[in-house]
Motif scaffolding. Structure first.
Motif, PDB file in Angstrom:
ATOM      1  N   UNK A   1     -24.893  32.083 -30.444  1.00 14.24           N
ATOM      2  CA  UNK A   1     -25.134  30.852 -29.668  1.00 14.24           C
ATOM      3  C   UNK A   1     -23.900  29.952 -29.678  1.00 14.24           C
ATOM      4  N   UNK A   2     -23.651  29.285 -28.572  1.00 16.09           N
ATOM      5  CA  UNK A   2     -22.545  28.337 -28.446  1.00 16.09           C
ATOM      6  C   UNK A   2     -23.064  26.954 -28.813  1.00 16.09           C
ATOM      7  N   UNK A   3     -22.757  26.512 -30.045  1.00 12.64           N
ATOM      8  CA  UNK A   3     -23.311  25.265 -30.578  1.00 12.64           C
ATOM      9  C   UNK A   3     -22.214  24.369 -31.141  1.00 12.64           C
ATOM     10  N   UNK A   4     -21.074  24.355 -30.491  1.00 12.56           N
ATOM     11  CA  UNK A   4     -19.958  23.533 -30.936  1.00 12.56           C
ATOM     12  C   UNK A   4     -20.362  22.063 -30.950  1.00 12.56           C
ATOM     13  N   UNK A   5     -20.144  21.419 -32.109  1.00  9.53           N
ATOM     14  CA  UNK A   5     -20.448  20.005 -32.326  1.00  9.53           C
ATOM     15  C   UNK A   5     -21.931  19.676 -32.136  1.00  9.53           C
ATOM     16  N   UNK A   6     -22.794  20.644 -32.303  1.00  5.92           N
ATOM     17  CA  UNK A   6     -24.235  20.401 -32.164  1.00  5.92           C
ATOM     18  C   UNK A   6     -24.734  19.520 -33.309  1.00  5.92           C
ATOM     19  N   UNK A   7     -25.745  18.720 -33.023  1.00  9.82           N
ATOM     20  CA  UNK A   7     -26.348  17.857 -34.028  1.00  9.82           C
ATOM     21  C   UNK A   7     -27.611  18.537 -34.556  1.00  9.82           C
ATOM     22  N   UNK A   8     -27.505  19.085 -35.767  1.00 10.37           N
ATOM     23  CA  UNK A   8     -28.630  19.771 -36.401  1.00 10.37           C
ATOM     24  C   UNK A   8     -28.926  19.161 -37.763  1.00 10.37           C
TER      25      UNK A   8
END
Length: 414
Positions: free
Chosen positions: A238-245
């Motif tokens: 998955x492409x989750x660059x800089x995602x807020x998790x």
């Protein structure tokens, strides 16, 4: 005569005869050229595969699927089904627990490659069972062969040899041969109600693929899912660059190959998650729970793992250059070949961790606890706060030095 009866009779007679033979031991297997397998080899070989298992005396047989989730499901030769759990330990053992068969407790075995099959030995060295893997032939596979000796933390093996895999062979790529599935016991009909050549394998309880959850869709679309429940989700690549998790529940999620550069994973729950090959460069994992997570080959340069829990985490070949691991709990973590150049490990707990060939050049280990850690061949050049373990000399070696000291003390009287 009934065709199924003939088949069962043809299988049962030789099995009954073989049961009268001597029970194989681990020493016998070694003398016959069998090869002990590493935990990595075993995991890559059996995950999401059907194992055709026979007890050592051939009295019972079963087909068992070891699901990637850590659960298993099986059906034996008398038609009884079961669920259960499985795992591969840092001691290079394969552990199985059946809900409805046997003692229902987790039992661990050392796995050997032998001819075109595999053998599982108990801790006392006696043969427990043999198995083949659906679609695979042992002779077609290559293994790193580090299964013997204390090559991982916590091993209680009596073998003294320590065999360390070469970096180039630390992984095994397993590619099933579809043609060989025709020889499967399922095709013979041993565990099905018919002998149709084209019959599909019986249902062993594998859960059907679930539709994407609302939280997963929200994350993939907006890269924002703080405190979401994503337990067990498939987020591979998955492409989750800089995602807020932040605070997200990602236990047992598959994030292998995912791009999480600069992502916010503070206090996220990632116990048992798969992050092999994931890019977590500069990600914030402060206070995250990564107990038992697989971070093999993950990129964690400049990542913040302060206060993170990495107990029993697999971090083989992980890149942690310039990472912050202050007060991180890494007890029994596997850091074989990991690069921790200039990493900040002040106050980290590295008890019983596996640090062989890990690179700690210029790392700060001030206050770190390396009790019982395996550090052989590790690189600690210019590391701060690191003291090489003192090797006790055999009794008597220190006597000349002690005698010289007494002699000097005597002459000082005058």
């Amino acid at each position: 005569m009934n065709r199924k009866f003939l088949l069962l009779l043809s299988l049962t007679v030789p099995l009954a005869l073989s049961a009268c033979g001597k029970r194989l031991t681990m020493n016998d297997a070694l003398e016959q050229g069998a090869q002990p397998l590493s935990g990595a080899d075993v995991a890559s070989m059996v995950t999401d595969k059907v194992l055709h298992i026979s007890s050592w005396d051939k009295s019972i047989e079963a087909d068992v699927i070891l699901h990637d989730s850590g659960k298993l499901s099986g059906k034996n030769s008398v038609g009884d089904k079961t669920g259960g759990r499985w795992k591969v330990t840092p001691d290079n053992t394969l552990c199985l627990a059946y809900d409805d068969w046997g003692l229902k407790e987790m039992r661990c075995f050392i796995v050997f490659k032998k001819d075109d099959g595999f053998t599982m030995f108990r801790s006392d060295g006696s043969l427990d069972s043999t198995f083949t893997v659906d679609g695979l032939a042992a002779s077609d596979l290559s293994f790193s062969g580090v299964g013997m000796g204390r090559s991982m933390p916590g091993s209680d093996s009596s073998a003294k040899t320590e065999i360390i895999p070469d970096q180039a062979s630390s992984r095994t790529l397993v590619i099933p041969d579809e043609e060989k599935k025709k020889d499967s016991w399922w095709k013979l009909g041993l565990f099905s109600d018919n002998l149709d050549e084209e019959a599909a394998p019986a249902d062993l309880g594998a859960p059907p693929p679930a539709p994407a959850s609302r939280e997963k869709r929200h994350l993939l679309d907006d890269r924002e899912c703080a405190h979401c429940d994503l337990t067990g989700e498939n987020l591979r690549n998955a492409e989750l660059k800089k995602a807020d998790l932040e605070g997200a529940k990602l236990a047992k999620a598959d994030l292998s190959g995912a791009v999480l550069r600069g992502a916010n994973l503070k206090k996220a729950t990632l116990g048992g998650a798969t992050l092999a090959g994931a890019d977590l460069t500069a990600a914030d994992l402060a206070g995250a729970d990564l107990t038992g997570a697989n971070l093999e080959g993950a990129k964690l340069e400049s990542a913040n793992l302060s206060g993170a829990v990495l107990v029993n985490a697999r971090m083989v070949d992980a890149v942690l250059e310039d990472a912050v691991l202050t007060n991180a709990d890494m007890e029994e973590a596997n850091l074989h070949w990991a690069d921790l150049t200039e990493a900040d490990l002040k106050g980290a707990n590295l008890k019983k961790s596996y640090l062989i060939k890990a690179n700690f050049t210029k790392a700060d280990l001030t206050g770190a606890d390396l009790t019982e850690a395996l550090t052989q061949r590790g690189i600690f050049d210019s590391a701060i706060g690191y003291e090489a373990p003192v090797v006790d000399k055999p009794e008597g070696e220190n006597k000349p030095a002690e005698a010289e000291k007494e002699k000097k003390s005597f002459f000082n009287i005058f």
